[in-house]
Enzyme design. Structure first.
Site, PDB file in Angstrom:
ATOM      1  N   SER A   1      -0.594  45.302  14.339  1.00  0.00           N
ATOM      2  CA  SER A   1       0.248  45.368  15.516  1.00  0.00           C
ATOM      3  C   SER A   1       0.461  43.962  16.094  1.00  0.00           C
ATOM      4  CB  SER A   1      -0.354  46.339  16.526  1.00  0.00           C
ATOM      5  OG  SER A   1       0.606  46.772  17.438  1.00  0.00           O
TER       6      SER A   1
ATOM      7  N   ASP B   1       5.953  54.697  11.286  1.00  0.00           N
ATOM      8  CA  ASP B   1       5.592  53.891  12.451  1.00  0.00           C
ATOM      9  C   ASP B   1       6.811  53.755  13.347  1.00  0.00           C
ATOM     10  OD1 ASP B   1       4.727  52.056  14.316  1.00  0.00           O
ATOM     11  OD2 ASP B   1       3.861  50.670  12.854  1.00  0.00           O
TER      12      ASP B   1
ATOM     13  N   HIS C   1       1.320  54.041  13.089  1.00  0.00           N
ATOM     14  CA  HIS C   1       0.979  52.681  13.526  1.00  0.00           C
ATOM     15  C   HIS C   1      -0.526  52.505  13.356  1.00  0.00           C
ATOM     16  CE1 HIS C   1       1.879  48.997  15.648  1.00  0.00           C
ATOM     17  NE2 HIS C   1       0.954  49.238  16.547  1.00  0.00           N
TER      18      HIS C   1
END
Length: 626
Positions: A209, A322, A353
């Protein structure tokens, strides 16, 4: 839950080690052990040295206090580095090590001019931090690596102000790499100079991320010593995180977040609001949530601009489901790296994610180990002779391929027609169809059935004669006019209709564990597990794409439309790799407002579509549509 919060972690829970004194090097200096073309776990994780260094970020004074910013770097390295052993570094940089703040998101219900309705503003809850995976240090320190954790500018013990994705934030981890190579100043807690005499100078950056985005950003500087990066669920352009084709857009599940919200969230340094508050307010103004246009502010946060400077090899990892960091982020970075002959590898999975550690743990560690051994230790691990792409083509079913999209992928065209048909022949006489925009029903509610609906248009193929695998970036071209309303959005949904498809946002368990990057009610931390039976809903939104029709020519220029005039609008979906099974139907659904992603203008815009002059373009790697 904040989209990045799942990666926050207290440092104390991360590293447990003992300090030891310095021992001069001798003829018996320890060395890395290599067997079977791989480094071996011969060093003690329990006895490893924990060290904190404050690195000066020369040339960066983001808080304007007259002194260079500093970042805290926590290092865990084998104790043998005090006896002359030199090791490379695996680095993770993050703004989350000190947690985050409660921050109010922007309202997404707006008036006809795009001005927010402030009465709808609500405070976002701050969840508890989730646990760190714990495998970087546990796995790699015994094999002769050091682990370095870098606090980002404006967070934790660092100075400076967070500015979400620009050169200031990139400067922190870059300075840490410079320090490891003797080019930057480092100090201990007492202010005494510290040098990285134990470092080989070779660094690999990794993270998920935001922590995976920073490797992209630092690699784009071309800094010497950064040999490889492993960006997981990472951003390559911040515009495409908070905007899409001229329209204001949310990361999945976090309506109303933007650059300023994220900067305020990670502002955990001492006296943060007092020092950085005005800068964050200005960021909120400059980001422009009215037009959504691309601007110099966004261009400064676009790492694709400097892909020609990338010297590090790149191991890209991304979830095909995602909707936080959407798949365009990995795809455009992957394509650009290929154009510049950057050594690269890719993993694509059907998760959300998340870290790939929770998918194919043994295989992930084998490949990651081989990757770092090759690029940081100079070991001929064989990793570069393996197939370039690992793709989870269906849940639990992996393919290893020469590249991605698979060689031989070709574009197939489908055309909307009369009677909601979607076929391979144009139907120029298909009558025009009209639907009315609304802002309360979600995309999922609008695609549940394929019959007539006043708030969307739906076109479907017949039952597919064989499995069809779509690999790459679909696009759509729609001939349409808009009138009697304010919404500037067109949203396209690519849908799989079939009795055994998975519910949107969920994953079927097939003997594997899937860890979501987001929490859901009833789950704790970053892990949310959902196990489903064989029965599921009869649709899945495979991918979607958005366009602000005022930006039909360019993302950086708003051009008004004449109400009722027909235009041809062309835009992209999020890239995907998805197999439509034999017997299923492939659907194209057109809506305006996407409740969970776009701004929500007043209802009532009427969109008239000419199906006979519209088309869907699909990159098909295997299978046939008829």
């Amino acid at each position: 839950m904040h989209p990045w919060k799942a990666l926050a972690v207290p440092l104390a829970a991360l590293l447990v080690a003992t300090m030891t004194g310095t021992t001069p090097a001798t003829a018996d200096t320890p060395s890395i052990r290599i067997e079977n073309n791989a480094t071996q776990p011969v060093f003690s994780r329990a006895d490893a040295i924990l060290q904190t260094v404050f690195v000066e970020v020369a040339g960066t004074d983001s808080d304007h206090d007259g002194a260079p910013d500093r970042v805290a770097v926590d290092i865990l390295r084998p104790k043998e580095t005090e006896q002359g052993l030199k090791v490379p570094v695996i680095m993770e940089s993050s703004p989350y090590y000190a947690g985050g703040n409660d921050v109010a998101n922007h309202p997404v219900d707006v008036d006809e001019n795009g001005v927010p309705l402030p009465s709808l503003r609500a405070l976002a809850a701050s969840p508890e931090a989730g646990p760190f995976d714990g495998y970087y240090d546990n796995y790699f320190v015994p094999r002769g690596y050091a682990i370095a954790l870098v606090e980002n500018i404006g967070s934790g013990r660092a100075t400076g102000c967070p500015t979400t994705g620009d050169v200031n934030e990139t400067a922190g981890p870059k300075a840490a790499i410079d320090w490891l190579n003797g080019r930057a100043k480092g100090f201990d807690a007492q202010g005494e100079p510290v040098e990285a005499t134990w470092s080989t100078g070779k660094v690999g950056m990794i993270g998920v991320s935001y922590n995976g985005t920073l490797p992209n950003a630092v690699a784009a500087t071309g800094v010497e010593g950064l040999e490889t990066i492993v960006p997981i669920a990472a951003i390559s352009s911040w515009y495409d995180y908070y905007r899409a084709n001229g329209g204001v857009l949310a990361p999945g599940g976090y309506q109303g977040e933007d650059l300023d919200v994220l900067a305020e969230y990670v502002l955990t340094r001492e006296n943060g609001y007092e020092v950085c508050g005005e800068q964050i307010k200005q960021l909120g103004i400059d980001q422009d949530r009215i037009t959504g246009d691309y601007s110099p502010l966004w261009d400064a946060r676009n790492y694709l601009n400097d892909v020609d400077k990338v010297k590090a090899s790149v191991f890209v990892v991304h979830g095909l489901n995602d909707w936080n960091v959407k798949t365009k982020q990995f795809a455009q970075w992957w394509y650009a790296l290929g154009e510049h002959d950057v050594p690269r590898k890719i993993w694509l999975h059907q998760g959300t994610h998340m870290s790939p550690f929770n998918l194919r743990t043994a295989e992930w560690l084998r490949q990651l180990h081989g990757w770092f051994d090759h690029w940081l230790q100079g070991v001929d691990s064989g990793i570069m002779r393996e197939p370039q792409a690992d793709v989870e083509v269906q849940v639990g079913q992996w393919a290893r391929e020469a590249s991605w999209p698979p060689p031989g992928t070709k574009t197939a065209k489908l055309y909307p027609g009369s009677g909601s048909a979607l076929g391979q022949k144009k139907d120029p006489r298909a009558p025009e169809e009209t639907f009315t925009d609304q802002k309360t029903r979600t995309a999922e509610q609008l695609v549940e059935a394929t019959g007539a609906d006043p708030n969307r248009l739906a076109y479907t193929t017949g039952a597919l004669p064989a499995d069809v695998r779509v690999s790459g970036t679909p696009t759509v071209s729609v001939r349409a006019s808009l009138k009697d309303g304010a919404s500037p959005y067109l949203t396209a949904l690519l849908v799989d209709y079939g009795t055994d498809v998975r519910p949107t946002g969920s994953l079927v368990s097939t003997g594997q564990t899937y860890c979501y990057g987001e929490s859901v009610p009833g789950d704790s931390g970053c892990t949310a597990l959902r196990t489903l039976g064989t029965a599921g809903t009869d649709y899945k939104i495979v991918t979607r794409g958005w366009l602000d029709v005022r930006n039909r020519h360019r993302a950086d220029r708003t051009e008004p439309l004449r109400p009722g005039k027909e235009y041809t609008f062309t835009w992209d979906f999020q890239p995907t790799d998805y197999t439509f099974k034999q017997g299923h139907r492939l659907g194209l659904v057109i809506i305006s407002t996407d409740h969970d992603y776009t701004l929500r203008y007043p209802e009532g815009t009427k969109i008239t579509v000419s199906p006979g002059h519209s088309a869907l373009n699909l990159p098909v790697s295997t299978g046939r549509l008829r």
